[in-house]
Design an enzyme around this catalytic site. Structure first.
Site, PDB file in Angstrom:
ATOM      1  N   ARG A   1      48.170  45.202  28.556  1.00 22.62           N
ATOM      2  CA  ARG A   1      46.728  45.003  28.506  1.00 22.62           C
ATOM      3  C   ARG A   1      46.344  43.534  28.535  1.00 22.62           C
ATOM      4  NH1 ARG A   1      43.829  49.504  25.626  1.00 22.62           N
ATOM      5  NH2 ARG A   1      44.915  51.291  26.487  1.00 22.62           N
TER       6      ARG A   1
ATOM      7  N   HIS B   1      33.686  35.629  42.070  1.00 23.13           N
ATOM      8  CA  HIS B   1      33.206  37.000  41.880  1.00 23.13           C
ATOM      9  C   HIS B   1      32.495  37.203  40.547  1.00 23.13           C
ATOM     10  CE1 HIS B   1      35.499  37.621  45.386  1.00 23.13           C
ATOM     11  NE2 HIS B   1      36.668  37.842  44.830  1.00 23.13           N
TER      12      HIS B   1
ATOM     13  N   ASP C   1      40.412  32.252  41.753  1.00 23.10           N
ATOM     14  CA  ASP C   1      40.468  33.380  42.668  1.00 23.10           C
ATOM     15  C   ASP C   1      39.436  34.448  42.330  1.00 23.10           C
ATOM     16  OD1 ASP C   1      41.818  34.391  44.957  1.00 23.10           O
ATOM     17  OD2 ASP C   1      42.718  35.936  43.704  1.00 23.10           O
TER      18      ASP C   1
ATOM     19  N   LEU D   1      25.691  54.894  29.594  1.00 25.54           N
ATOM     20  CA  LEU D   1      25.058  54.240  28.477  1.00 25.54           C
ATOM     21  C   LEU D   1      25.581  54.930  27.243  1.00 25.54           C
ATOM     22  CD1 LEU D   1      22.805  52.280  27.587  1.00 25.54           C
ATOM     23  CD2 LEU D   1      21.169  54.083  27.999  1.00 25.54           C
TER      24      LEU D   1
ATOM     25  N   LEU E   1      43.428  40.474  56.424  1.00 27.87           N
ATOM     26  CA  LEU E   1      42.048  40.812  56.111  1.00 27.87           C
ATOM     27  C   LEU E   1      41.357  41.429  57.314  1.00 27.87           C
ATOM     28  CD1 LEU E   1      39.782  40.484  53.889  1.00 27.87           C
ATOM     29  CD2 LEU E   1      39.019  38.549  55.252  1.00 27.87           C
TER      30      LEU E   1
ATOM     31  N   LYS F   1      36.875  38.289  31.945  1.00 26.77           N
ATOM     32  CA  LYS F   1      38.299  38.542  31.821  1.00 26.77           C
ATOM     33  C   LYS F   1      38.789  38.980  33.186  1.00 26.77           C
ATOM     34  CE  LYS F   1      39.693  42.137  29.366  1.00 26.77           C
ATOM     35  NZ  LYS F   1      40.078  42.976  28.214  1.00 26.77           N
TER      36      LYS F   1
ATOM     37  N   ALA G   1      42.347  36.993  64.020  1.00 25.87           N
ATOM     38  CA  ALA G   1      42.281  38.446  64.219  1.00 25.87           C
ATOM     39  C   ALA G   1      43.576  39.155  63.878  1.00 25.87           C
ATOM     40  CB  ALA G   1      41.893  38.759  65.654  1.00 25.87           C
ATOM     41  N   SER G   2      44.678  38.408  63.858  1.00 24.57           N
ATOM     42  CA  SER G   2      45.933  39.088  63.580  1.00 24.57           C
ATOM     43  C   SER G   2      46.251  39.104  62.094  1.00 24.57           C
ATOM     44  CB  SER G   2      47.067  38.398  64.350  1.00 24.57           C
ATOM     45  OG  SER G   2      47.018  37.006  64.096  1.00 24.57           O
TER      46      SER G   2
ATOM     47  N   GLN H   1      34.238  49.445  40.144  1.00 22.47           N
ATOM     48  CA  GLN H   1      35.329  50.152  40.793  1.00 22.47           C
ATOM     49  C   GLN H   1      36.444  50.411  39.805  1.00 22.47           C
ATOM     50  OE1 GLN H   1      36.439  47.176  43.707  1.00 22.47           O
ATOM     51  NE2 GLN H   1      38.130  46.489  42.439  1.00 22.47           N
TER      52      GLN H   1
END
Lengths: 603, 597
Positions: B573, B345, B340, B489, B121, B438, B117-118, B482
């Protein structure tokens, strides 16, 4: 992308030969196939002005064999392209000719300096001329799209001096965007090229006088002549006869722009065509349908043929129905005399909406050439079932009082007979009996004195088969279909209605729009349809004009219905001035299990 | 259409899992799913008599038995599960925002324990998400939040700590202060070691106190380093499991660092937890636009016909951050960007994107399809991967550090902070279509997006208008996950004017403009789903295995061969190698085309 910067004039546009007068071409079909060929060679991302000189010389030599040499001719052009200092053209999309380049853009003569265009507006004192034609000509001039040597001549019966005409014309001229530079200067220059000639529409003598005047202004250059017939249809033929026999160009081309109405049924239209063809070749007749000059109608083909994502959807397999909607928010307002004789079906449907339909539904043409496109359009029209009375709803507006203001009924118009049955509203379901469109209703709706002013194309897609999200839509699945809307006017836009998840923790769907709003995306004002069409006529680009066989096919779809309406004296359904039109239209749509997209809760 | 939002899930086909690990293996719970048919409002009370805790949720529990051989489950899916499922959703949706109606829930109690809890995250994401759920009335009536960590702290101190990060999503909403106070009153703290069963037993008794004899459901959120996952799972399971309700454990990445360690972790967790108690969170799956991906595809006629190799030339999954490790590279250095970001993801989004149409929207059906995608994929080849690492860069007098300047990172670290990869799915739908991924840190921009590039128009009538570069003329569908959520489109359109010039314009849906409400954080959605037993957005063990199987050979090779990453300036980039990788497959990165950002 750099595309926002403007090119005012064509960056493509067929090199046009057609330097023959009515007598010089032995067979119009062969000439038009040659034309078709040359257009194909020259329609390229390279603005023709860079090619003009070289290609033209090429053209005259290879004309007869050109068709077979497509590839070869085209490839000889390529090096020319590379030699041009305008390397940026190779970026294709980004080619942005500056206004300077535009200046000599309209190379429709073998040598520009030696050719001239005389545009004669027959019926120069009329409303259309004042409101549309002269302003469009000025806009083209302002944008440097007219050739170096041109004159505009007004022709009408009224006695008027050149100065009076200029005065009249100048009152309606505006620069599209008011604050652009040199506007008044440009106006002056334009007006100096405007002249007036008074004469009878059926007098060869008077046209011969006109010819003399034109010759003076042409000063011995190759003379190209464009006549714009802005006159009532009953004198079309007289004017054409006189213009053709007495005022045709001797060494350049002569073209005649004709406005609707092109007859009122198959017979009268055919008679008109026959009459015109006594004096003109098919390729001299430019039947204008100004809806085809609208930006978004032009864009319809671009949308469909230059995007991968639309063409796979463009058939009965995915499209449930197509709607072509036109409405005006005003009535005849004292000018119903002409209208009463024609009615909304002839005035809007048989031409404007049907033309859009044909463009929408056609198969992929071989090329973008006028003949290829018009061939495909005719095929659509000829695949269509003639309209049935039961697939049509007609209406007429009645008076209506709202907020203390009384809006008149159609029959209150003094120029309209009290017992007129002329429809001011019509809705119709049409069908194309070909492999692509079998069973897909094409719904048309056109009306005057409705609650809104608009013209749009709506493509309603089918339901998602086995939709995983069915339960999120409730019972009304019609609200969950995709729809592509092309809003032609006002406020041009394209949007695609999609089902989307409402952001949040739940799983609720709604219809949102994928939007392209022209006003937001393109800062430049969109040119009026007449500008485009006049420029096309000057350049000999026939893509947006209606060919005789198209016209015949269009009339044969509507003539039986129109006859039946008149013979049976079908009484139109009355609807209040300013309303959404007769409810009959809803029942017509319901018969084919579809809904009008424009009168739903969310549009 | 209606734009009023229902703040809570109207979709969750939640399941119950009212069994403890020990009860898991028997099939008695099967019967309960036939009980619930709450089509009419009154039926829910009838249900609650039989099964007082959760209304209308239990009939899915069959699905939850995927720890069990799946074949047994899926046989029954089609017959009984889905028709029932469809029916029970509607009443919930219509009932509005209180999924836990009074009747059903008086007797149940939810305890959420944040283990760790500390930590960062917990402070930044978990507590705020819980509060947001509370604020939106999405949490059950009886709930408490327990913080658990080694630090000594009082309840009051915990509350203080939490309150600093709480915000009402839209600041000016009413009762915010009130709600915060109410929420904080339900927060408690218990200090203990992560590997001490005793301490968890103490926690258990504290929890019991609060539960006061109600049916107890317990959710543990393991916000701790991976090396103590198993210890905590063991202690929590043995010492603090619910006796009469469900016990679920949310686990955060990393789930191992290769097939072997991940397999080991799963095996250990399963000693103490059944598959359906393990909620492996991948917070990208909770992002609004990732959720919307399936809606877009399956609720619109116009996209599905295009969704294959016939029309799609390549798909790009792009993630970038505009900052480096900034002194916290210790954890990162032993994992690297591939583990990661990519392996979890991006790969999850890919699977969701590419899967076949599932039988239903149920968690098991969707995850079955996702596994199929993963299993159809070729393991990554070294030649299809480009790795990079950012180096120091000075711009405008300001100097940005290199990755190896981070004091927590070894000076000779070869850990990639950037990677680009081309993946392929060898099935009928996607054969030959490159899926380009990427991901990078310290890149010039911060974004996550999905780009679908369509093929050329065959025999394009307008090709002369495009010049030589036909790639600039293809359609592209972009889902910007995001920031600043949007769908657009790219279409070719005529530039208005007298000529015939084409350009690419966007058909746009900008969320900010269309949906004025703030979009909930991914953690809110995922926490709510875990509470409701909705597993759709969590990663099943077999998915995880399949994902590692794709990446492990590559990762091993990178490490064995000590492949040196291409260095790229901080804030650039990324390495140019990424362009060559794309070029090798004849495509271009959509985000670097210069025409949009």
């Amino acid at each position: 992308m750099a595309a926002l910067s403007s090119t005012h004039c064509r960056s493509y546009s067929p090199l046009q030969s057609s330097s023959f007068g009515p007598s010089s071409s032995s067979s119009s079909s062969s000439s038009s196939s040659n034309l078709g060929h040359f257009q194909r060679v020259s329609v390229s991302s390279v603005p023709k002005r860079f090619l003009a000189a070289k290609v033209y010389s090429l053209q005259s030599q290879t004309k007869s064999v050109a068709r077979m040499q497509d590839g070869a001719v085209a490839s000889t052009i390529t090096p020319i392209e590379n030699e041009t200092p305008f390397k940026k053209l190779k970026d294709g999309l980004l080619s942005v000719p500056s206004p300077d380049e535009c200046k000599d853009a309209v190379g429709f003569g073998i040598n520009e300096n030696d050719s001239t265009v005389s545009i004669t507006v027959v019926g120069a004192s009329g409303d259309l001329a004042k409101k549309k034609i002269f302003p469009a000509l000025f806009a083209l001039y302002y944008e440097d799209c007219l050739p170096k040597h041109f004159t505009v001549c007004g022709y009408a019966r009224s006695k008027m001096t050149d100065a009076e005409l200029r005065n009249m014309v100048s009152k309606t001229l505006t620069c599209r965007i008011d604050k652009r530079e040199n506007c008044s200067e440009k106006m002056e220059q334009f007006l100096r090229r405007c002249f007036y000639h008074s004469g009878q529409y059926d007098s060869q003598e008077n046209f011969a006088e006109l010819d003399k005047k034109l010759k003076e202004h042409e000063g011995g250059r190759v003379s190209n002549r464009l006549f714009y017939l802005s006159i009532p249809p009953n004198i079309f033929i007289d004017a054409v006869r006189c213009a053709s026999s007495s005022a045709s160009s001797g060494n350049g081309w002569t073209r005649v722009i004709v406005e609707k109405p092109f007859g009122r049924d198959s017979e009268s239209s055919a008679a008109l065509t026959k009459g015109l063809k006594q004096y003109l070749k098919e390729d001299q007749i430019f039947r204008i349908d100004h809806y085809l000059g609208k930006e978004l109608v032009e864009n319809l083909s671009v949308l469909r043929f230059s995007n991968l994502i639309f063409e796979p959807l463009w058939s009965r397999q995915y499209i449930r129905n197509v709607q072509l909607i036109f409405s005006e928010d005003f009535g005849t307002e004292g000018r119903g005399g002409y209208f009463d004789n024609y009615g909304i079906i002839r005035d809007i449907m048989q031409n404007h909406l049907l033309q859009i339909l044909a463009l929408f539904a056609m198969e992929t043409p071989v090329s973008l050439d006028a003949e290829d496109i018009r061939n495909e359009k005719v095929k659509v029209l000829r695949s269509m079932r003639p309209l049935q009375l039961e697939n049509v709803v007609t209406g007429q507006y009645k008076s209506h009082t709202k907020g203390g203001v009384t809006y008149p009924a159609y029959t209150d118009d003094k120029t309209v007979p009290k017992d007129s049955l002329t429809p001011t509203f019509a809705a119709a379901a049409l069908f194309i009996d070909n492999a692509r469109w079998d069973g897909v209703p094409f719904l048309m709706k056109a009306g005057k004195a409705l609650h809104t002013k608009r013209a749009e194309i709506r493509v309603q897609f089918r339901h998602v088969p086995g939709n995983l999200y069915n339960r999120n839509f409730g019972t009304d699945l019609d609200r969950a279909t995709n729809e592509l809307v092309i809003r032609v006017q006002p406020d041009e836009a394209i949007y695609l209605k999609i089902n989307n998840k409402v952001p949040g923790l739940g799983m609720r769907l709604d219809r949102s729009n994928l939007n392209l709003h022209y006003a937001a995306r393109y800062s430049k004002e969109i040119p009026d349809a007449y500008e485009r069409l006049l420029l096309d006529a000057v350049e000999g680009e026939r893509r947006l004009f209606i060919r005789s066989d198209e016209l015949d096919a269009a009339w044969s779809l509507f003539t039986p219905l129109l006859k039946e309406l008149e013979e049976k004296k079908i009484i139109p359904e009355y609807y209040p001035h300013g309303s959404r039109g007769p409810v009959g239209a809803h029942y017509l749509a319901a018969r084919y299990k579809v809904r009008w997209g424009d009168v739903g809760v969310d549009q | 259409m209606a734009r009023h939002l229902n703040p809570c899930s109207s979709s969750s086909y939640s399941s119950s899992t009212t069994f403890t690990p020990s009860s898991f293996k028997n099939g008695t719970h099967l019967s309960s799913r036939f009980i619930i048919v709450p089509r009419k409002p009154h039926s829910s009370s009838w249900v609650s008599l039989i099964h007082p805790r959760i209304r209308a949720r239990n009939h899915f529990q069959l699905k939850s038995s995927n720890g069990h051989p799946l074949n047994a489950v899926s046989l029954q899916d089609g017959t009984a599960g889905s028709p029932l499922a469809k029916k029970h959703i509607e009443p919930r949706g219509k009932k509005g925002s209180l999924p836990f109606s009074e009747l059903d829930n008086v007797e149940s109690h939810l305890s959420i324990t944040i283990v760790g809890a500390s930590g960062d995250l917990a402070k930044k994401k978990i507590f705020p998400a819980l509060f947001a759920l509370y604020y939106e009335d999405c949490l059950p009536k009886n709930f408490i939040v327990f913080g658990y960590a080694r630090t000594k702290m009082t309840d009051e101190e915990l509350r203080n700590m939490i309150s600093r990060t709480l915000t009402c999503r839209i600041d000016k909403r009413e009762n915010c202060e009130d709600k915060m106070d109410h929420f904080l009153k339900r927060c408690f703290y218990h200090s203990g070691l992560y590997d001490s069963e005793e301490h968890f037993v103490e926690l258990n008794s504290k929890l019991k106190e609060r539960e006061a004899g109600k049916l107890s459901n317990r959710l543990f959120y393991l916000s701790i380093p991976p090396n103590i996952f198993v210890d905590v799972a063991r202690c929590a399971s043995l010492g603090a499991s619910s006796e009469n309700g469900w016990t679920r454990v949310i686990v955060e990445k990393p789930f191992g660092r290769d097939s072997k360690s991940s397999g080991e972790l799963t095996r250990c967790l399963k000693q103490y937890l059944a598959e359906d108690q393990i909620f492996r969170i991948d917070h990208y799956l909770g992002k609004e636009l990732v959720e919307n991906l399936s809606v877009l595809r399956f609720a619109n006629l116009i996209f599905e016909p295009l969704w294959s190799r016939n029309c799609i030339r390549n798909v790009q999954l792009i993630f970038s951050e505009d900052f480096g490790t900034e002194g916290r590279g210790g954890y990162f250095d032993s994992y690297g960007i591939i583990r990661d970001i990519m392996q979890n993801h991006l790969l999850q989004i890919l699977a969701l994107f590419a899967m076949e149409s599932p039988v239903s929207l149920d968690a098991e059906d969707i995850r079955n399809e996702k596994v199929k995608v993963l299993r159809s994929m070729r393991p990554l080849q070294l030649e299809d991967v480009v790795v990079g690492q950012y180096k120091g860069h000075s711009k405008g007098g300001k100097s940005y550090p290199a990755y190896t300047d981070d004091p927590t990172v070894p000076n000779d670290s070869l850990t990639p902070t950037f990677a680009a990869a081309a993946l392929f799915i060898n099935n009928a739908r996607w054969d030959g279509v490159p899926f380009l991924m990427k991901a990078g840190k310290a890149i010039h921009t911060k974004r996550a997006e999905i780009r679908v590039q369509f093929r050329h128009v065959p025999g394009n009538l307008y090709k002369r208008n495009f010049g030589t570069d036909l790639d600039k003329a293809t359609n592209e569908l972009v889902l910007r996950v995001q920031p600043d959520e949007a769908i657009y489109l790219k279409i070719n359109n005529k530039v208005p004017g007298l000529g015939m010039r084409l350009d690419r314009s966007d058909l746009n849906l900008l969320y900010r403009a269309r949906y004025p409400r703030e979009i909930p954080d991914a953690y809110e959605r995922l926490l709510l789903d875990a509470i409701e037993g909705e597993r759709r957005l969590f990663i099943r063990s077999d998915e995880l295995d399949a994902a590692w199987a794709l990446f492990t050979p590559l990762l091993n090779e990178l490490e064995e061969k000590k492949i040196v990453p291409e260095l790229y300036p901080h804030g650039s980039r990324g390495p140019v190698g990424a362009h060559y990788l794309a070029a090798k497959h004849n495509v271009r990165w959509g985000d670097l085309s210069g025409e949009d950002s």
